[in-house]
Design an enzyme around this catalytic site. Structure first.
Site, PDB file in Angstrom:
ATOM      1  CB  THR A  93      -0.833  -0.060   1.290  1.00  0.00           C
ATOM      2  OG1 THR A  93      -1.414  -1.341   1.344  1.00  0.00           O
ATOM      3  CG2 THR A  93      -1.871   0.992   1.358  1.00  0.00           C
ATOM      4  NE  ARG A 113      -7.004  -8.911   1.165  1.00  0.00           N
ATOM      5  CZ  ARG A 113      -6.113  -7.959   1.404  1.00  0.00           C
ATOM      6  NH1 ARG A 113      -5.859  -7.043   0.503  1.00  0.00           N
ATOM      7  NH2 ARG A 113      -5.461  -7.911   2.540  1.00  0.00           N
ATOM      8  CB  VAL A 114     -12.535  -5.753   0.133  1.00  0.00           C
ATOM      9  CG1 VAL A 114     -12.400  -4.289   0.523  1.00  0.00           C
ATOM     10  CG2 VAL A 114     -13.364  -5.884  -1.132  1.00  0.00           C
ATOM     11  N   GLY A 115      -9.298  -5.514   1.175  1.00  0.00           N
ATOM     12  CA  GLY A 115      -8.447  -5.367   2.355  1.00  0.00           C
ATOM     13  C   GLY A 115      -8.877  -4.175   3.188  1.00  0.00           C
ATOM     14  CG  ASP A 116      -5.824  -2.112   5.328  1.00  0.00           C
ATOM     15  OD1 ASP A 116      -5.358  -2.948   4.532  1.00  0.00           O
ATOM     16  OD2 ASP A 116      -5.244  -1.057   5.626  1.00  0.00           O
ATOM     17  CB  THR A 165       0.900   0.553   4.909  1.00  0.00           C
ATOM     18  OG1 THR A 165       1.657  -0.499   4.313  1.00  0.00           O
ATOM     19  CG2 THR A 165       1.832   1.300   5.866  1.00  0.00           C
ATOM     20  N   GLY A 166       0.224  -2.407   5.774  1.00  0.00           N
ATOM     21  CA  GLY A 166       0.625  -3.628   6.480  1.00  0.00           C
ATOM     22  C   GLY A 166      -0.344  -4.751   6.177  1.00  0.00           C
ATOM     23  CG  HIS A 167      -1.830  -9.198   7.578  1.00  0.00           C
ATOM     24  ND1 HIS A 167      -2.462  -9.910   8.573  1.00  0.00           N
ATOM     25  CD2 HIS A 167      -2.153  -9.817   6.420  1.00  0.00           C
ATOM     26  CE1 HIS A 167      -3.126 -10.917   8.033  1.00  0.00           C
ATOM     27  NE2 HIS A 167      -2.953 -10.888   6.738  1.00  0.00           N
ATOM     28  N   GLY A 168      -3.495  -6.292   5.878  1.00  0.00           N
ATOM     29  CA  GLY A 168      -4.823  -5.686   5.830  1.00  0.00           C
ATOM     30  C   GLY A 168      -5.828  -6.310   6.772  1.00  0.00           C
TER      31      GLY A 168
END
Lengths: 310, 355
Positions: free
Chosen positions: B215, B243-246, B266-269
């Site tokens: 991100t 897939r929808v992330g954060d 940012t990072g693991h959603g």
């Protein structure tokens, strides 16, 4: 005080005869959820079953009975959250599924993801063997009538939305003290294709944390999102507010800051619960210690034994 | 369309001036008072905040191969955002400009250079939020758009909705004349995708070893005291279709509120979503924590509660800013009062005078 389950059938303002059917619907869903909890079932099982029952009830804007998007189609959002682990599952803009809340639970349990959207959600449903249902089976005459009415140039879908019981949702604490929430909706009347509301967004359309409590909200989705209503209510509870105080504070803030109306059902880990709303009505019911509580207008709070009317 | 925006801004600024003056009588912090009394500001005829822009190019194990390009990319983006703010532009214009610059840079996993899903396609998520009104726009799983952040802004400004997803987002893009881009996939990404076997391996590699992208985002404070945030991503390699992330989820991938500040994550959603990281950081700031303390407390909580790593950039409505991360690296840069700060490794903070 445990177990407890609290259910809502949406915030809004509806004619008397529809309101009565909504009350019957939320009471039935609450009894179903409570029976699961009394048999030692998990909070997650209770909220998913309660919500699935309301999805099957054409009186509610979720599953069968969902409002239609601008093209006259059904696109649904749903989410579940497990307060033990903060695991969550959601689907957005999913089509031709009878019970989006169960698909959301499968996303949580069978994938590494939290949210699947549109075609991707359908693809996942097929891979899980979830049957595709004909679109017509989800559409009621009432939904069709309202869709047509709101196609007129001077229509106001946001206002009209408040004329129908909206989103459905449930929160519960089981005998082990585990907490869960579930929310499901057909969204907003005559929404654009692909519009996603608050429901599948963690912290907006629901949140559950064993350390704080759980929330399932309803109302104007865009406003709920802008204030991350569920997380906001729980934040106030972390600061020492009761579920009732926290809901009122957050709903008042939502009205003042972004001019949005809505409601929420809330529980804390001890089993203290609340069903608050800033709209004219919200159909809600709660079951705890063998008693069924329910109401529709502000200040209304009826109590009867859970067993009655079975 | 441009013309309309200018008019709206002008009306907006009048309102904002009144708000700042009111705040001097009621605000808990003394910062706005100081600014009003500053002779330099008084000379210019209206109170002005010292502008801030902070950008990130993703928190993950950035390989040495990409280190230099990542640093150059975030610095360029910070310059682009700062130029907007210096010319009196709004925070929302500045974050959009900065994120567009990162989306156009193939080093980063957003726009050009995005990672591929399990079917080998690009699906992009983005959000933009205006701290003055809490107005927000987002797109999820949109394909073949070069600058998702600008589409997100169009959702905010031209629809009654906050999020549009998948085909609905593409149809909206087409309707408002945003061109289809079919050159988003880089040769490097195609090769990496062919080599990486499955999504779980993808996650392990992205956040624990050396391969992948992440991100991008920006937060800003403009001279009128408005904050904004923007975030954009291609997600995680080999993610499931849809897939929808954060990133497009308000309160997780970003949040902006003039009453506290703005955050881009940012990072693991999936971990960021579980703790609604952006909103959590701002809750801590509302309780009196500094930007750095709030970001660090929230990232530490995310590590403990859901075992997730990530990073965030933050600016408060008084100009306090932070860039924090728990991943091995995060490329970030900030500009405030003609001083550029940037870094890549933990505790790294290079400074450069711009004048």
């Amino acid at each position: 005080m445990l177990p407890v389950v609290v259910v809502h059938g949406g915030a809004g303002h509806v004619p008397k005869e529809i309101a009565e059917l909504s009350t019957i619907g939320v009471k039935e869903a609450t009894r179903t959820g409570y029976a699961i909890l009394q048999k030692g079932g998990s909070a997650m099982d209770a909220v998913v079953e309660a919500v699935a029952l309301m999805e099957n009830n054409p009186r509610f804007n979720a599953g069968r009975g969902s409002v239609l998007n601008v093209k006259g189609e059904v696109e649904m959002d749903a989410m579940v959250m497990d307060g033990r682990t903060l695991d969550s599952g959601a689907v957005s803009a999913v089509r031709r599924i009878a019970n989006p809340v169960q698909l959301a639970r499968l996303v949580m349990e069978k994938t590494k993801h939290l949210c699947l959207t549109a075609e991707g959600a359908s693809k996942f449903a097929r891979s899980m063997g979830v049957p595709e249902v004909p679109e017509e089976s989800l559409i009621t005459d009432y939904a069709k009538m309202r869709w047509k009415k709101n196609l007129e140039p001077d229509a106001n879908p946001v206002e009209c939305q408040m004329g129908k019981m909206g989103t459905v949702g449930a929160v519960a604490v089981d005998k082990d003290g585990n907490i869960a929430c579930a929310t499901s909706t057909g969204g907003m009347i005559n929404k654009m294709e692909g519009r996603v509301g608050d429901t599948p967004c963690v912290g907006c359309g629901g949140y559950a944390d064993n350390n704080i409590g759980a929330v399932s909200p309803t109302g104007h989705g865009e406003a709920i999102m802008k204030v991350t209503l569920s997380r906001l209510i729980l934040f106030h509870m972390e600061q020492g507010k009761t579920p009732e105080e926290a809901s009122d504070l957050a709903l008042t803030y939502m009205k003042e800051r972004v001019d949005g109306l809505g409601g929420a059902v809330v529980v804390d880990p001890k089993g203290t619960w609340a069903a608050q709303f800033s709209s004219l009505q919200m159909s809600w019911a709660a079951a705890q210690q063998g008693e069924l509580h329910f109401g529709l207008y502000h200040g209304e709070h009826f109590v009867e034994p859970v067993q009655e009317n079975i | 369309m441009q013309h309309n925006n200018t008019i709206k801004d002008r009306h907006g600024s009048r309102l904002k001036i009144c708000l700042v003056i009111l705040r001097t009588f009621t605000a808990k912090d003394l910062q706005p008072v100081k600014i009003l009394l500053n002779p330099e500001n008084r000379a210019s005829g209206r109170p002005r905040m010292k502008t801030v822009i902070v950008v990130h190019g993703g928190a993950w194990a950035i390989p040495d191969l990409l280190a230099e390009a990542s640093m150059a990319g975030v610095k360029n983006a910070a310059w682009a955002g700062d130029a907007v703010l210096k010319n009196g532009g709004s925070a929302i214009d500045a974050v959009e400009k900065a994120v567009r610059s990162l989306e156009d840079d193939p080093t980063f996993d957003a726009g050009h250079g995005a990672v591929l899903n399990v079917d080998g396609e690009v699906e992009l998520d983005s959000i933009i939020m205006d701290g003055e009104t809490l107005a927000t726009g987002a797109v999820a799983s949109v394909r073949n758009i070069a600058n998702p952040v600008s589409l997100a802004r169009a959702v905010m400004e031209k629809t009654d909705h906050v999020i549009l997803t998948d085909r609905g987002a593409s149809m909206f893009a087409e309707r408002i004349g945003i061109p289809v881009a079919d050159d988003l996939v880089t040769d490097l990404e195609r090769k990496d995708w062919e080599q990486s076997s499955s999504y779980p391996v993808g996650v392990g590699k992205l956040f624990n070893t050396q391969w992948g992208h992440d991100t991008v985002g920006a937060v800003a404070l403009d001279s009128l005291g408005n904050v904004a945030c923007a975030t954009s991503t291609g997600g995680i390699r080999n993610k499931m279709v849809g897939r929808v992330g954060d990133s497009p989820i308000i309160g997780s991938g970003g949040y902006a509120d003039n009453r506290s500040g703005a955050v881009s994550c940012t990072g693991h959603g999936e971990s960021i979503l579980k703790v609604t990281l952006a909103r959590l950081i701002l809750f801590h700031m509302e309780q009196g924590k500094s930007a750095t303390a709030a970001a660090e407390a929230s990232l530490q909580y995310m590590g403990e509660r859901v075992k997730g790593c990530g990073g965030a950039i933050v600016v408060s409505s008084t100009g306090d800013w932070a860039a924090s991360f728990t991943t091995p690296r995060m490329a970030w840069a900030s500009i405030k009062e003609d001083v550029l700060h940037c870094g890549l490794n933990p505790k790294e903070d290079f400074t450069q005078m711009l004048k």
